[in-house]
Design a protein around this motif. Structure first.
Motif, PDB file in Angstrom:
ATOM      1  N   VAL A 124      33.524  23.117  44.357  1.00  0.00           N
ATOM      2  CA  VAL A 124      32.995  22.132  45.305  1.00  0.00           C
ATOM      3  C   VAL A 124      31.680  22.614  45.890  1.00  0.00           C
ATOM      4  CG1 VAL A 124      33.526  20.752  47.323  1.00  0.00           C
ATOM      5  CG2 VAL A 124      35.374  21.614  45.867  1.00  0.00           C
ATOM      6  N   VAL A 125      31.682  23.873  46.293  1.00  0.00           N
ATOM      7  CA  VAL A 125      30.428  24.447  46.737  1.00  0.00           C
ATOM      8  C   VAL A 125      29.855  25.236  45.577  1.00  0.00           C
ATOM      9  CG1 VAL A 125      29.440  26.267  48.144  1.00  0.00           C
ATOM     10  CG2 VAL A 125      30.873  24.535  49.192  1.00  0.00           C
ATOM     11  N   PHE A 126      28.667  24.841  45.188  1.00  0.00           N
ATOM     12  CA  PHE A 126      28.119  25.426  43.976  1.00  0.00           C
ATOM     13  C   PHE A 126      26.629  25.659  44.135  1.00  0.00           C
ATOM     14  CE2 PHE A 126      25.705  24.530  40.124  1.00  0.00           C
ATOM     15  CZ  PHE A 126      26.205  25.495  39.268  1.00  0.00           C
ATOM     16  N   VAL A 127      26.155  26.808  43.729  1.00  0.00           N
ATOM     17  CA  VAL A 127      24.708  27.024  43.661  1.00  0.00           C
ATOM     18  C   VAL A 127      24.336  27.395  42.225  1.00  0.00           C
ATOM     19  CG1 VAL A 127      24.475  27.768  46.054  1.00  0.00           C
ATOM     20  CG2 VAL A 127      24.872  29.476  44.279  1.00  0.00           C
ATOM     21  N   SER A 128      23.142  27.013  41.837  1.00  0.00           N
ATOM     22  CA  SER A 128      22.761  27.260  40.447  1.00  0.00           C
ATOM     23  C   SER A 128      22.241  28.688  40.286  1.00  0.00           C
ATOM     24  CB  SER A 128      21.694  26.270  40.021  1.00  0.00           C
ATOM     25  OG  SER A 128      20.561  26.466  40.823  1.00  0.00           O
ATOM     26  N   MET A 155      32.153  42.200  36.830  1.00  0.00           N
ATOM     27  CA  MET A 155      33.354  42.502  37.604  1.00  0.00           C
ATOM     28  C   MET A 155      34.046  41.234  38.108  1.00  0.00           C
ATOM     29  SD  MET A 155      32.123  43.919  41.276  1.00  0.00           S
ATOM     30  CE  MET A 155      33.755  43.752  41.974  1.00  0.00           C
ATOM     31  N   ALA A 156      35.266  41.418  38.558  1.00  0.00           N
ATOM     32  CA  ALA A 156      36.031  40.299  39.077  1.00  0.00           C
ATOM     33  C   ALA A 156      35.250  39.609  40.191  1.00  0.00           C
ATOM     34  CB  ALA A 156      37.367  40.790  39.617  1.00  0.00           C
ATOM     35  N   GLY A 157      35.216  38.313  40.136  1.00  0.00           N
ATOM     36  CA  GLY A 157      34.574  37.579  41.221  1.00  0.00           C
ATOM     37  C   GLY A 157      33.068  37.501  41.119  1.00  0.00           C
ATOM     38  N   SER A 158      32.507  37.934  40.002  1.00  0.00           N
ATOM     39  CA  SER A 158      31.052  37.892  39.906  1.00  0.00           C
ATOM     40  C   SER A 158      30.556  36.522  39.442  1.00  0.00           C
ATOM     41  CB  SER A 158      30.554  38.989  38.959  1.00  0.00           C
ATOM     42  OG  SER A 158      31.126  38.820  37.683  1.00  0.00           O
ATOM     43  N   GLY A 159      31.481  35.635  39.154  1.00  0.00           N
ATOM     44  CA  GLY A 159      31.082  34.271  38.820  1.00  0.00           C
ATOM     45  C   GLY A 159      30.996  33.992  37.326  1.00  0.00           C
ATOM     46  N   LYS A 160      31.702  34.768  36.514  1.00  0.00           N
ATOM     47  CA  LYS A 160      31.614  34.604  35.063  1.00  0.00           C
ATOM     48  C   LYS A 160      32.116  33.231  34.608  1.00  0.00           C
ATOM     49  CE  LYS A 160      34.288  38.160  34.339  1.00  0.00           C
ATOM     50  NZ  LYS A 160      34.478  38.653  35.709  1.00  0.00           N
ATOM     51  N   SER A 161      33.261  32.832  35.145  1.00  0.00           N
ATOM     52  CA  SER A 161      33.845  31.576  34.679  1.00  0.00           C
ATOM     53  C   SER A 161      32.983  30.393  35.102  1.00  0.00           C
ATOM     54  CB  SER A 161      35.253  31.401  35.242  1.00  0.00           C
ATOM     55  OG  SER A 161      35.983  32.579  35.092  1.00  0.00           O
ATOM     56  N   VAL A 162      32.543  30.429  36.351  1.00  0.00           N
ATOM     57  CA  VAL A 162      31.688  29.339  36.833  1.00  0.00           C
ATOM     58  C   VAL A 162      30.417  29.266  35.997  1.00  0.00           C
ATOM     59  CG1 VAL A 162      30.309  28.542  38.798  1.00  0.00           C
ATOM     60  CG2 VAL A 162      32.604  29.482  39.189  1.00  0.00           C
ATOM     61  N   LEU A 163      29.862  30.419  35.733  1.00  0.00           N
ATOM     62  CA  LEU A 163      28.628  30.500  34.960  1.00  0.00           C
ATOM     63  C   LEU A 163      28.825  29.951  33.538  1.00  0.00           C
ATOM     64  CD1 LEU A 163      25.755  31.779  34.685  1.00  0.00           C
ATOM     65  CD2 LEU A 163      26.909  33.819  33.849  1.00  0.00           C
ATOM     66  N   SER A 322      28.086  39.159  46.183  1.00  0.00           N
ATOM     67  CA  SER A 322      29.265  38.740  45.420  1.00  0.00           C
ATOM     68  C   SER A 322      29.567  37.274  45.716  1.00  0.00           C
ATOM     69  CB  SER A 322      30.470  39.587  45.809  1.00  0.00           C
ATOM     70  OG  SER A 322      31.665  38.911  45.471  1.00  0.00           O
ATOM     71  N   PRO A 323      29.477  36.407  44.700  1.00  0.00           N
ATOM     72  CA  PRO A 323      29.711  34.985  44.959  1.00  0.00           C
ATOM     73  C   PRO A 323      31.097  34.749  45.525  1.00  0.00           C
ATOM     74  CG  PRO A 323      29.162  35.358  42.642  1.00  0.00           C
ATOM     75  CD  PRO A 323      29.223  36.692  43.285  1.00  0.00           C
ATOM     76  N   LEU A 324      32.032  35.547  45.043  1.00  0.00           N
ATOM     77  CA  LEU A 324      33.400  35.387  45.511  1.00  0.00           C
ATOM     78  C   LEU A 324      33.497  35.670  47.006  1.00  0.00           C
ATOM     79  CD1 LEU A 324      36.436  35.056  45.029  1.00  0.00           C
ATOM     80  CD2 LEU A 324      36.518  37.473  44.453  1.00  0.00           C
ATOM     81  N   VAL A 325      32.902  36.772  47.436  1.00  0.00           N
ATOM     82  CA  VAL A 325      33.036  37.143  48.842  1.00  0.00           C
ATOM     83  C   VAL A 325      32.260  36.184  49.738  1.00  0.00           C
ATOM     84  CG1 VAL A 325      32.827  39.000  50.509  1.00  0.00           C
ATOM     85  CG2 VAL A 325      33.352  39.530  48.146  1.00  0.00           C
ATOM     86  N   VAL A 326      31.035  35.843  49.328  1.00  0.00           N
ATOM     87  CA  VAL A 326      30.267  34.896  50.141  1.00  0.00           C
ATOM     88  C   VAL A 326      31.055  33.592  50.277  1.00  0.00           C
ATOM     89  CG1 VAL A 326      28.125  33.602  50.395  1.00  0.00           C
ATOM     90  CG2 VAL A 326      28.074  35.846  49.368  1.00  0.00           C
ATOM     91  N   SER A 327      31.663  33.180  49.175  1.00  0.00           N
ATOM     92  CA  SER A 327      32.406  31.926  49.230  1.00  0.00           C
ATOM     93  C   SER A 327      33.619  32.039  50.145  1.00  0.00           C
ATOM     94  CB  SER A 327      32.883  31.522  47.834  1.00  0.00           C
ATOM     95  OG  SER A 327      31.782  31.352  46.993  1.00  0.00           O
ATOM     96  N   LEU A 328      34.249  33.194  50.113  1.00  0.00           N
ATOM     97  CA  LEU A 328      35.407  33.384  50.989  1.00  0.00           C
ATOM     98  C   LEU A 328      35.004  33.275  52.449  1.00  0.00           C
ATOM     99  CD1 LEU A 328      37.214  36.330  49.224  1.00  0.00           C
ATOM    100  CD2 LEU A 328      38.062  34.019  49.550  1.00  0.00           C
TER     101      LEU A 328
HETATM  102  P1  ADP Z   1      34.924  35.586  37.616  1.00  0.00           P
HETATM  103  O1  ADP Z   1      35.235  34.668  36.487  1.00  0.00           O
HETATM  104  O2  ADP Z   1      33.752  36.471  37.351  1.00  0.00           O
HETATM  105  O3  ADP Z   1      36.093  36.362  38.139  1.00  0.00           O
HETATM  106  P2  ADP Z   1      34.524  33.139  39.016  1.00  0.00           P
HETATM  107  O4  ADP Z   1      33.561  32.476  38.132  1.00  0.00           O
HETATM  108  O5  ADP Z   1      35.943  32.742  38.922  1.00  0.00           O
HETATM  109  O6  ADP Z   1      34.432  34.708  38.836  1.00  0.00           O
HETATM  110  O7  ADP Z   1      34.005  32.996  40.505  1.00  0.00           O
HETATM  111  C1  ADP Z   1      34.755  33.467  41.600  1.00  0.00           C
HETATM  112  C2  ADP Z   1      34.483  32.622  42.812  1.00  0.00           C
HETATM  113  O8  ADP Z   1      33.139  32.827  43.255  1.00  0.00           O
HETATM  114  C3  ADP Z   1      34.598  31.150  42.552  1.00  0.00           C
HETATM  115  O9  ADP Z   1      35.903  30.723  42.786  1.00  0.00           O
HETATM  116  C4  ADP Z   1      33.631  30.545  43.549  1.00  0.00           C
HETATM  117  O10 ADP Z   1      34.243  30.417  44.804  1.00  0.00           O
HETATM  118  C5  ADP Z   1      32.572  31.609  43.682  1.00  0.00           C
HETATM  119  N1  ADP Z   1      31.413  31.299  42.847  1.00  0.00           N
HETATM  120  C6  ADP Z   1      31.126  31.815  41.639  1.00  0.00           C
HETATM  121  N2  ADP Z   1      29.966  31.327  41.155  1.00  0.00           N
HETATM  122  C7  ADP Z   1      29.505  30.472  42.085  1.00  0.00           C
HETATM  123  C8  ADP Z   1      28.332  29.642  42.186  1.00  0.00           C
HETATM  124  N3  ADP Z   1      27.406  29.601  41.224  1.00  0.00           N
HETATM  125  N4  ADP Z   1      28.190  28.903  43.302  1.00  0.00           N
HETATM  126  C9  ADP Z   1      29.106  28.941  44.272  1.00  0.00           C
HETATM  127  N5  ADP Z   1      30.204  29.687  44.240  1.00  0.00           N
HETATM  128  C10 ADP Z   1      30.426  30.453  43.165  1.00  0.00           C
END
Ligand code: ADP
Length: 586
Positions: A124-128, A155-163, A322-328
């Motif tokens: 829902v909250v997303f930055v490019s 590493m975990a939470g670095s945003g790999k899946s989102v990316l 860390s995108p994960l931590v900022v998002s948390l």
């Molecule tokens: P990984 O696959 O590396 O463990 P994820 O892609 O699942 O990490 O990302 C972990 C969390 O970080 C997401 O659930 C989201 O809250 C946040 N996040 C990651 N990438 C972004 C992004 N581009 N914009 C906003 N939040 C992001």
């Protein structure tokens, strides 16, 4: 619904009612989000297929352009090419525009392909992160002609899946490289039976989208599943991309070693070593930059980035990108918009635990991920990794320090550290020669938490190993390793509760002059201030009287200074011992 589209539907209503199988079409429309399950339920209750078709068209007439487009797309997917052709003329204009644009904007075509393949939506909250996204796309283009592997690691939470999901959200890329579709499979940590289940469901999914009438029985073993998948990918889904999210283990990867196009996300960079074919990789090591971090906070709190309170910037810094931590933290602030200061303080005091409790499962996920990453290390390396618990936050160290700590050859140490780096358990600063290694804050927190009861002995080990290695006096080379010891030996002694040793070290003229020469007096004074309290009160008095002299050059003789203290004080006693020692050894 646009007038033209509506009229078109009405014109061909009869044809459509005759021919379509609504249940298949509705599946697509539900996954496109243009139709609810309730609506589908209602249509399904109609007695005949034709009645159902009529009801579906009726519903469609009440809906908007998107629904019409989705309907059109599902006709294509179900191979009703001639019917789709009838509707094509009057497709709402947004579709045509979108279709033409080759940008990465999520055209309905892209959306359909992705939701069809189970690719997750944007958070829902997303930055490019354009640079990283482009790097992934660039690698994917290598798979245009030939099969191969793209590894996205970090590493975990670095945003790999989102990316990864973002990278494939691109019309041109899908059309050029993966017209056969994009299939997402969440893997995670699993054992063989779980893996078989995953593969069965993937085969099922792929077969189902082809023609549900010829569904075959599920494969019974991993080998059989692998063969089935090989056949499906080769014959039925040529030029498609399989995305394996969060792979831990190379045995999993071997089950997918079927000469097709695969992107995998993982913490372990070297997984594809065990499979065949062309390999490409993208590291997600850099965190978000400050502005992106701020953007996330702004989005969560529904503010403008420049209107954020001043704590925002510090919070982003504390999160280390860390995108994960900022998002948390963002999610927490959304619910408690007055707590900027509070959360910043918590972050600064490293009270992650609190935040962890009050927040989503993600933090636990991170912990579990760490625990599991460590779990898969060979036993002896796990022990070595544990030794890293004693590092100070934000401090980078060269391999040579660990070569002292572990009593191993530097080359051997480098290999081990590389293994940690490959598993995202450690970071390396390779701009620096020699390379410097460091842990992410969260990793350190985790280690400290895990080894809480052994901190003292872990620090002791550092001190003992140092003493063993530098029997003949402290290192004086001034290189990175030397600097580490000079700066942190006292810290390790203090944490190891070796007050006696700390005392003698800080009174040792050798040490004091080496340290002040190499690091300047500020660090030395800092030690006295920091550890004075562990020693005793008199020592602090001694310091407060003589601290200014420690700034002087040439450096004063600490023992001499201490000898001027009251004779009944501990400081005096220690200094006297030192002085006697000095005279006896010359
Ligand atoms: P990984 O696959 O590396 O463990 P994820 O892609 O699942 O990490 O990302 C972990 C969390 O970080 C997401 O659930 C989201 O809250 C946040 N996040 C990651 N990438 C972004 C992004 N581009 N914009 C906003 N939040 C992001």
């Amino acid at each position: 619904l646009e007038e033209r589209a509506r009229s078109c539907l009405l014109r061909f209503r009869h044809r459509l009612e005759q021919d379509i199988k609504p249940s298949y079409l509705m599946d697509h429309m539900i996954s496109d989000g243009v139709m609810t399950v309730d609506e589908e339920e209602k249509i399904r209750t109609k007695p005949t297929r034709k009645d159902q078709s009529a009801a579906l068209l009726e519903l469609l007439l009440m809906k908007d352009n998107r629904a019409y487009i989705s309907f059109y797309n599902s006709l294509i997917k179900e191979s009703y090419d001639d019917l789709a052709h009838l509707l094509r003329e009057d497709l709402p204009s947004i579709f045509c525009e979108a279709h033409k644009s080759s940008s990465d904007s999520a055209t309905s075509y892209v959306q359909t392909v992705l939701s069809e393949g189970g690719v997750p939506q944007r958070p829902v909250v997303f930055v490019s992160r354009p640079e990283l996204v482009n790097r992934v796309r660039e690698k994917l283009y290598w798979l245009q002609k030939d099969p191969g592997w793209v590894t996205v690691f970090g590493m975990a939470g670095s945003g790999k899946s989102v990316l990864t999901a973002e990278a494939v959200r691109h019309h041109g890329l899908i059309e050029d490289c993966f017209p056969g579709g994009i299939h997402w499979l969440a893997i995670g940590q699993l054992d063989k039976p779980d893996l078989l289940v995953k593969m069965q469901s993937l085969c099922f999914r792929l077969e189902q989208s082809l023609d549900s009438q010829t569904l075959s029985r599920p494969p019974n073993s991993l080998d059989e599943a692998k063969e089935r998948l090989r056949f499906l990918m080769l014959r039925r889904y040529p030029r498609s991309l399989l995305i394996l999210d969060d792979i831990w283990d190379s045995t999993v990867l071997k089950a997918f070693d079927i000469h097709c196009r695969i992107l995998l996300t993982t913490r372990n960079r070297s997984l594809t070593d065990s499979v065949s074919g062309a390999k490409y990789e993208v590291g997600v090591q850099s965190g978000l930059d400050e502005n992106k971090g701020l953007e996330i906070l702004a989005l969560y709190t529904k503010m403008k980035p420049h209107g954020l309170p001043e704590e925002a910037r510090s919070i982003v810094r504390e999160c280390k990108g860390s995108p994960l931590v900022v998002s948390l933290i963002g999610a927490l602030l959304k619910d408690n918009p007055n707590r900027w200061c509070y959360y910043l303080r918590q972050l600064q005091q490293k009270q992650f635990k609190r935040i962890r409790k009050s927040s989503s499962y993600d933090y636990d996920a991170l912990d579990q991920a760490m625990a599991a990453s460590i779990e898969v290390l060979p036993d002896e390396h796990r022990e070595l990794y544990k030794d890293l618990t004693v590092l100070e936050k934000d401090i980078k160290i060269p391999a040579k320090v660990l070569s002292v700590l572990w009593d191993l050859e530097p080359e051997e140490v480098e290999d081990i550290l590389q293994e940690f780096v490959d598993k995202s358990l450690l970071f390396v600063d390779s701009h620096h020669k020699p390379y410097l290694y460091y842990l992410h804050d969260l990793q350190l927190d985790f280690l400290v938490e895990q080894n809480r009861t052994q901190l003292e002995s872990l620090h002791s080990k550092v001190v003992r190993q140092y003493q063993q290695h530098y029997r003949d006096g402290p290192p004086t080379s001034g290189d990175e390793e030397c600097l580490y010891w000079i700066r942190f030996l006292t810290y390790h002694m203090a944490k190891a509760n070796l007050s006696q040793e700390l005392y003698s070290l800080m009174f040792s003229l050798d040490w004091v002059s080496t340290k002040s020469q190499i690091m300047g007096p500020a660090h030395l004074i800092n030690d006295y201030v920091e550890y004075g309290s562990i020693l005793d009160k008199e020592f602090q008095e001694f310091l407060s009287q003589n601290g200014h002299q420690l700034e002087e050059r040439p450096f004063p003789d600490v023992v001499q200074l201490a000898l001027s203290q009251p004779h009944n004080s501990e400081v005096y006693r220690q200094a006297r011992l030192q002085a006697q020692d000095r005279t006896s050894t010359g």
